[in-house]
Motif scaffolding. Structure first.
Motif, mmCIF file in Angstrom:
data_model
loop_
_atom_site.group_PDB
_atom_site.id
_atom_site.type_symbol
_atom_site.label_atom_id
_atom_site.label_comp_id
_atom_site.label_asym_id
_atom_site.label_seq_id
_atom_site.Cartn_x
_atom_site.Cartn_y
_atom_site.Cartn_z
ATOM 1 N N GLU A 196 0.851 -1.187 0.000
ATOM 2 C CA GLU A 196 0.000 0.000 0.000
ATOM 3 C C GLU A 196 0.890 1.242 0.000
ATOM 4 O OE1 GLU A 196 -3.282 0.237 -0.075
ATOM 5 O OE2 GLU A 196 -4.050 -1.761 0.440
ATOM 6 N N SER A 197 0.276 2.404 -0.042
ATOM 7 C CA SER A 197 1.016 3.660 -0.023
ATOM 8 C C SER A 197 1.818 3.807 1.276
ATOM 9 C CB SER A 197 0.038 4.836 -0.162
ATOM 10 O OG SER A 197 0.611 6.032 0.306
ATOM 11 N N PRO A 198 3.110 4.160 1.203
ATOM 12 C CA PRO A 198 3.909 4.354 2.426
ATOM 13 C C PRO A 198 3.300 5.382 3.376
ATOM 14 C CG PRO A 198 5.352 4.218 0.527
ATOM 15 C CD PRO A 198 3.947 4.280 -0.017
ATOM 16 N N LYS A 200 0.019 6.097 3.765
ATOM 17 C CA LYS A 200 -1.123 5.470 4.438
ATOM 18 C C LYS A 200 -0.653 4.444 5.470
ATOM 19 C CE LYS A 200 -4.437 5.953 0.631
ATOM 20 N NZ LYS A 200 -5.286 5.212 -0.341
ATOM 21 N N LEU A 201 0.361 3.676 5.113
ATOM 22 C CA LEU A 201 0.863 2.656 6.025
ATOM 23 C C LEU A 201 1.420 3.267 7.302
ATOM 24 C CD1 LEU A 201 2.623 0.365 3.397
ATOM 25 C CD2 LEU A 201 0.677 -0.281 4.825
ATOM 26 N N ALA A 202 2.138 4.371 7.168
ATOM 27 C CA ALA A 202 2.679 5.048 8.354
ATOM 28 C C ALA A 202 1.552 5.497 9.274
ATOM 29 C CB ALA A 202 3.538 6.234 7.928
ATOM 30 N N GLY A 203 0.474 6.017 8.683
ATOM 31 C CA GLY A 203 -0.663 6.450 9.483
ATOM 32 C C GLY A 203 -1.374 5.286 10.149
ATOM 33 N N TRP A 204 -1.621 4.221 9.404
ATOM 34 C CA TRP A 204 -2.302 3.052 9.962
ATOM 35 C C TRP A 204 -1.473 2.394 11.056
ATOM 36 C CZ3 TRP A 204 -3.291 1.161 4.311
ATOM 37 C CH2 TRP A 204 -4.376 1.863 3.775
ATOM 38 N N ALA A 205 -0.135 2.443 10.903
ATOM 39 C CA ALA A 205 0.751 1.825 11.889
ATOM 40 C C ALA A 205 0.993 2.718 13.090
ATOM 41 C CB ALA A 205 2.085 1.472 11.237
ATOM 42 N N GLY A 206 0.558 3.978 13.024
ATOM 43 C CA GLY A 206 0.737 4.896 14.136
ATOM 44 C C GLY A 206 2.171 5.358 14.314
ATOM 45 N N LEU A 207 2.900 5.503 13.215
ATOM 46 C CA LEU A 207 4.302 5.929 13.297
ATOM 47 C C LEU A 207 4.401 7.422 13.000
ATOM 48 C CD1 LEU A 207 6.021 2.958 11.397
ATOM 49 C CD2 LEU A 207 5.638 3.219 13.853
ATOM 50 N N PRO A 208 4.948 8.213 13.925
ATOM 51 C CA PRO A 208 5.042 9.669 13.743
ATOM 52 C C PRO A 208 6.215 10.066 12.839
ATOM 53 C CG PRO A 208 5.964 9.068 15.863
ATOM 54 C CD PRO A 208 5.443 7.795 15.257
ATOM 55 N N LEU A 209 6.115 9.745 11.583
ATOM 56 C CA LEU A 209 7.178 10.044 10.621
ATOM 57 C C LEU A 209 6.925 11.394 9.961
ATOM 58 C CD1 LEU A 209 7.114 6.478 9.177
ATOM 59 C CD2 LEU A 209 9.188 7.488 10.139
ATOM 60 N N GLN A 213 10.446 12.143 5.429
ATOM 61 C CA GLN A 213 10.812 10.726 5.523
ATOM 62 C C GLN A 213 9.890 9.860 4.669
ATOM 63 O OE1 GLN A 213 10.907 10.904 10.018
ATOM 64 N NE2 GLN A 213 12.473 9.321 9.686
ATOM 65 N N ILE A 214 8.625 10.179 4.688
ATOM 66 C CA ILE A 214 7.657 9.417 3.894
ATOM 67 C C ILE A 214 7.931 9.608 2.403
ATOM 68 C CG2 ILE A 214 5.208 9.241 3.265
ATOM 69 C CD1 ILE A 214 4.577 9.909 6.214
ATOM 70 N N ALA A 215 8.239 10.848 2.015
ATOM 71 C CA ALA A 215 8.504 11.138 0.604
ATOM 72 C C ALA A 215 9.747 10.417 0.112
ATOM 73 C CB ALA A 215 8.647 12.641 0.405
ATOM 74 N N ARG A 216 10.725 10.232 0.990
ATOM 75 C CA ARG A 216 11.977 9.581 0.584
ATOM 76 C C ARG A 216 11.971 8.074 0.837
ATOM 77 N NH1 ARG A 216 16.304 10.873 3.512
ATOM 78 N NH2 ARG A 216 15.209 11.935 5.216
ATOM 79 N N SER A 217 10.859 7.547 1.280
ATOM 80 C CA SER A 217 10.790 6.121 1.606
ATOM 81 C C SER A 217 10.853 5.255 0.349
ATOM 82 C CB SER A 217 9.503 5.811 2.370
ATOM 83 O OG SER A 217 8.370 6.020 1.535
ATOM 84 N N ARG A 218 11.216 4.027 0.545
ATOM 85 C CA ARG A 218 11.190 3.045 -0.545
ATOM 86 C C ARG A 218 10.663 1.729 0.004
ATOM 87 N NH1 ARG A 218 15.843 -0.366 -0.776
ATOM 88 N NH2 ARG A 218 17.396 0.139 0.838
ATOM 89 N N MET A 219 10.346 0.814 -0.886
ATOM 90 C CA MET A 219 9.708 -0.428 -0.472
ATOM 91 C C MET A 219 10.413 -1.631 -1.092
ATOM 92 S SD MET A 219 5.657 -1.456 -0.881
ATOM 93 C CE MET A 219 5.142 0.006 0.028
ATOM 94 N N GLU A 223 8.095 -12.297 -1.273
ATOM 95 C CA GLU A 223 7.208 -13.286 -1.875
ATOM 96 C C GLU A 223 5.819 -13.254 -1.258
ATOM 97 O OE1 GLU A 223 9.108 -17.061 -1.587
ATOM 98 O OE2 GLU A 223 10.828 -16.462 -2.802
ATOM 99 N N THR A 224 5.742 -12.944 0.041
ATOM 100 C CA THR A 224 4.450 -12.966 0.728
ATOM 101 C C THR A 224 4.151 -11.676 1.493
ATOM 102 O OG1 THR A 224 5.499 -14.030 2.642
ATOM 103 C CG2 THR A 224 4.480 -15.471 1.001
ATOM 104 N N GLY A 225 5.068 -10.722 1.450
ATOM 105 C CA GLY A 225 4.856 -9.485 2.186
ATOM 106 C C GLY A 225 5.762 -8.380 1.680
ATOM 107 N N PHE A 226 5.927 -7.347 2.479
ATOM 108 C CA PHE A 226 6.749 -6.214 2.055
ATOM 109 C C PHE A 226 7.286 -5.479 3.274
ATOM 110 C CE2 PHE A 226 2.399 -4.760 2.481
ATOM 111 C CZ PHE A 226 2.511 -3.558 3.174
ATOM 112 N N VAL A 227 8.317 -4.669 3.059
ATOM 113 C CA VAL A 227 8.853 -3.806 4.107
ATOM 114 C C VAL A 227 9.033 -2.417 3.523
ATOM 115 C CG1 VAL A 227 11.207 -4.559 3.564
ATOM 116 C CG2 VAL A 227 10.738 -3.428 5.739
#
Length: 236
Positions: A196-198, A200-209, A213-219, A223-227
């Protein structure tokens, strides 16, 4: 992997029946059974594809529901031909054993959760101050809630993350932690879900980024998930 010998004999059986005026007895029952199995395969595929078109979720393992029907279909169509020829029986058994062996060898090489955990471990080794957060798939809105499949699903998923993380050489944060790394990346690891969008994920996970940082994030997608890798704050 399809047993090509059985598939070939199933086609042979279909051709043989086409040249008969009318099938009776066991042959007629095999045709009826084959039609039922084919209908079940078609219905299963249709349901999965329609559901996936509404909200993408389909991964290869979900297609296992069609395996019993596919096997039944091939068995119904090929049994009459195979049982009339002893060499076909032996050849079919040999092909089945070979297919099972190749499938086992392939599955032994599949990384699954390790395919996501391995690059996380490499990042942590490069920067030991890296903070790794894990969130279960149901942190994402509209996903299935915990306990839908088994009563202790949440604990099992947490244990799975801890076990795989330990084998990859890193430690995950406590469940409700919102810690942000000061001089290293902050990672968010989610399994059994599509990316999903980094933001949105930060918000759903409750991380105060920060927005930066969000704009410069990468993923990294496994095979079964993501980081999601949120870099350290600028100037740190």
């Amino acid at each position: 992997m399809l047993n090509l010998i059985v598939v070939a004999t199933a086609l042979w059986g279909i051709a043989a029946r086409l040249f008969r005026k009318r099938s009776t007895g066991p042959a007629a029952g095999a045709i009826t059974f084959a039609l039922i199995a084919a209908a079940a395969i078609l219905a299963t595929a249709t349901i999965l594809l329609v559901a996936n078109s509404i909200r993408p979720f389909l991964v290869p393992r979900y297609l296992i529901a069609m395996a019993p029907f596919s096997a039944a279909l091939l068995a119904a169509l090929s049994a009459e031909v195979i049982m009339r020829h002893r060499w076909l029986v032996l050849l079919s058994l040999l092909a089945s054993v070979t297919a099972i062996g190749l499938s086992f060898a392939r599955q032994a090489r599949v990384g699954q959760w390790n395919a996501t955990a391995t690059p996380i471990g490499e990042i942590v080794r490069r920067c030991p101050g890296t903070v790794v957060h894990v969130r279960p798939r149901w942190v994402i809105p509209q996903d299935n809630p915990p306990q839908m499949i088994m009563a202790n699903e949440a604990r099992v998923v947490r244990f799975g993350h801890e076990y795989v993380a330990a084998r990859a050489g890193f430690v995950i944060e406590p469940e409700r932690s919102a810690q942000i790394a000061a001089n290293c990346p902050t990672l968010l690891w989610i399994e059994q879900h599509l990316p999903e969008s980094p933001a949105k994920l930060a918000g759903w996970a409750g991380l105060p980024l920060s927005a930066d940082q969000i704009a410069r994030s990468r993923m990294i997608v496994g095979e079964t998930g993501f980081v999601v890798i949120y870099p350290a704050p600028r100037g740190s």
